[in-house]
Design a protein around this motif. Structure first.
Motif, PDB file in Angstrom:
ATOM      1  N   LEU A  86      -4.256 -10.272  12.940  1.00 26.55           N
ATOM      2  CA  LEU A  86      -4.489 -10.815  11.599  1.00 26.55           C
ATOM      3  C   LEU A  86      -5.125  -9.787  10.677  1.00 26.55           C
ATOM      4  O   LEU A  86      -4.982  -9.863   9.451  1.00 26.55           O
ATOM      5  N   PHE A  87      -5.825  -8.806  11.240  1.00 28.57           N
ATOM      6  CA  PHE A  87      -6.389  -7.686  10.469  1.00 28.57           C
ATOM      7  C   PHE A  87      -5.291  -7.022   9.644  1.00 28.57           C
ATOM      8  O   PHE A  87      -5.452  -6.777   8.436  1.00 28.57           O
ATOM      9  N   GLU A  88      -4.158  -6.728  10.279  1.00 28.22           N
ATOM     10  CA  GLU A  88      -3.063  -6.041   9.598  1.00 28.22           C
ATOM     11  C   GLU A  88      -2.269  -6.993   8.709  1.00 28.22           C
ATOM     12  O   GLU A  88      -1.813  -6.605   7.625  1.00 28.22           O
ATOM     13  N   ALA A  89      -2.116  -8.248   9.132  1.00 29.41           N
ATOM     14  CA  ALA A  89      -1.386  -9.218   8.311  1.00 29.41           C
ATOM     15  C   ALA A  89      -2.096  -9.444   6.985  1.00 29.41           C
ATOM     16  O   ALA A  89      -1.460  -9.530   5.927  1.00 29.41           O
ATOM     17  N   SER A  90      -3.414  -9.535   7.037  1.00 28.84           N
ATOM     18  CA  SER A  90      -4.196  -9.723   5.816  1.00 28.84           C
ATOM     19  C   SER A  90      -4.055  -8.531   4.880  1.00 28.84           C
ATOM     20  O   SER A  90      -3.853  -8.688   3.671  1.00 28.84           O
ATOM     21  N   LEU A  91      -4.139  -7.324   5.440  1.00 29.45           N
ATOM     22  CA  LEU A  91      -4.039  -6.125   4.603  1.00 29.45           C
ATOM     23  C   LEU A  91      -2.652  -5.997   3.994  1.00 29.45           C
ATOM     24  O   LEU A  91      -2.513  -5.600   2.823  1.00 29.45           O
ATOM     25  N   LEU A  92      -1.614  -6.341   4.752  1.00 31.89           N
ATOM     26  CA  LEU A  92      -0.262  -6.251   4.208  1.00 31.89           C
ATOM     27  C   LEU A  92      -0.079  -7.214   3.039  1.00 31.89           C
ATOM     28  O   LEU A  92       0.551  -6.872   2.026  1.00 31.89           O
ATOM     29  N   LEU A  93      -0.637  -8.419   3.158  1.00 31.79           N
ATOM     30  CA  LEU A  93      -0.567  -9.371   2.043  1.00 31.79           C
ATOM     31  C   LEU A  93      -1.336  -8.850   0.837  1.00 31.79           C
ATOM     32  O   LEU A  93      -0.884  -8.992  -0.308  1.00 31.79           O
TER      33      LEU A  93
END
Length: 293
Positions: A86-93
């Motif tokens: 979720l760390f990367e999913a949040s940053l991508l959003l």
């Protein structure tokens, strides 16, 4: 002794200058790369419009068939990243919002990764070429233990994560060699393998009561008038500890539980990842429940 100090100083200065030059060259190549992966595609993009964007780990990447949404007239793209958290999913959003994407719906695969707030180094490294060019990325990494080394030491991040953003990736980026990450609107179909791991034990997993990055994604959607849909995706029938999903539902009642929509082993490539056939069954159910109203 004086000569030694002068010589040592020269070597140090030359090393720093070489590192700065190499850092600049590598970064410049990443800043023009668009067809290698999903992160580069978003970072180097112009504003886009989507009816549906999918986020999550491989359990998003392999489970949401974006073309089925397209067949319904809904423009979509699967930005799930295998190995990501979720760390990367949040940053991508965050990057999508920074690039002024207009998004109507975000569907987030939120189940197993609710149990941690860790970065997935192999995926998070792919954001690091842009850490000096994006305040969003800098801020997102600022709380990580190795942030100062990554940010202030020139070329350090390219050495540390050489297998992900090192010379090989630079070379392929420079010659515009395409990967398959952007094929099929980002969806990666899987086949049934006779040696696939059809056993899984998640009995020790516990969802965090307030996962920081899940809450970030939900807050970003609310702030930007994006309809937020969080779902748990299926696992095979052999999994031990399936009450984990009940724990998730208790901690996050807004998350829709679809872990039992597809359960037969024949629809799974491995216990946590459906085949293309299973993914289509699952996607059809998501479309029916949320987009056929």
């Amino acid at each position: 002794m004086k000569r030694f100090l002068i010589y040592s100083t020269k070597i140090f200065v030359i090393t720093i200058l070489v590192a700065v030059v190499l850092d600049g060259i590598y970064t410049a190549i990443f800043l023009q790369t668009k067809n290698r992966g999903k992160i580069e595609d978003v970072y180097n993009s112009t504003p886009k419009k989507f009816d549906v964007v999918f986020l999550g780990s491989s359990r998003a990447n392999n489970h949401f068939v974006a073309q089925m949404f397209g067949d319904k007239g809904l423009k979509s793209f699967n930005y799930g990243m295998s190995g990501g958290h979720l760390f990367e999913a949040s940053l991508l959003l965050k990057l999508m919002i920074e690039r002024k994407y207009a998004i109507k719906n975000v569907i987030l695969e939120a189940d197993l990764n609710l149990s941690n707030e860790d970065e997935a180094e192999g995926i998070s490294a792919l954001f690091l070429p842009y850490i000096h060019n994006s305040e969003m990325i800098k801020e997102h990494f600022s709380t990580e233990d190795n942030f100062k080394e990554l940010y202030y030491i020139p070329f350090y991040r390219y050495i540390k994560y050489g297998t992900k953003i090192g010379f090989r990736e630079i070379f392929f980026g420079a010659i515009n060699k395409k990967t398959n990450q952007l094929d099929n609107l980002g969806y990666h179909p899987l086949e049934k393998h006779k040696n696939g791991n059809m056993k899984n034990n998640i009995a020790n997993l516990k969802p965090l009561p307030h996962n920081k990055y899940y809450e970030e994604i939900r807050s970003i959607c609310k702030a930007n008038n994006i309809n937020f849909i969080a779902v748990m995706t299926p696992m095979c029938e052999n999994v031990v500890g399936m009450n984990y999903f009940e724990k998730v539902k208790k901690a996050y009642p807004e998350i829709h539980n679809y872990e039992n929509v597809v359960v037969e082993n024949k629809y799974f490539s491995s216990c946590g990842h459906m085949t293309d056939e299973g993914a289509k069954m699952f996607t059809a159910r998501i479309i029916k429940d949320f987009f056929n109203k």
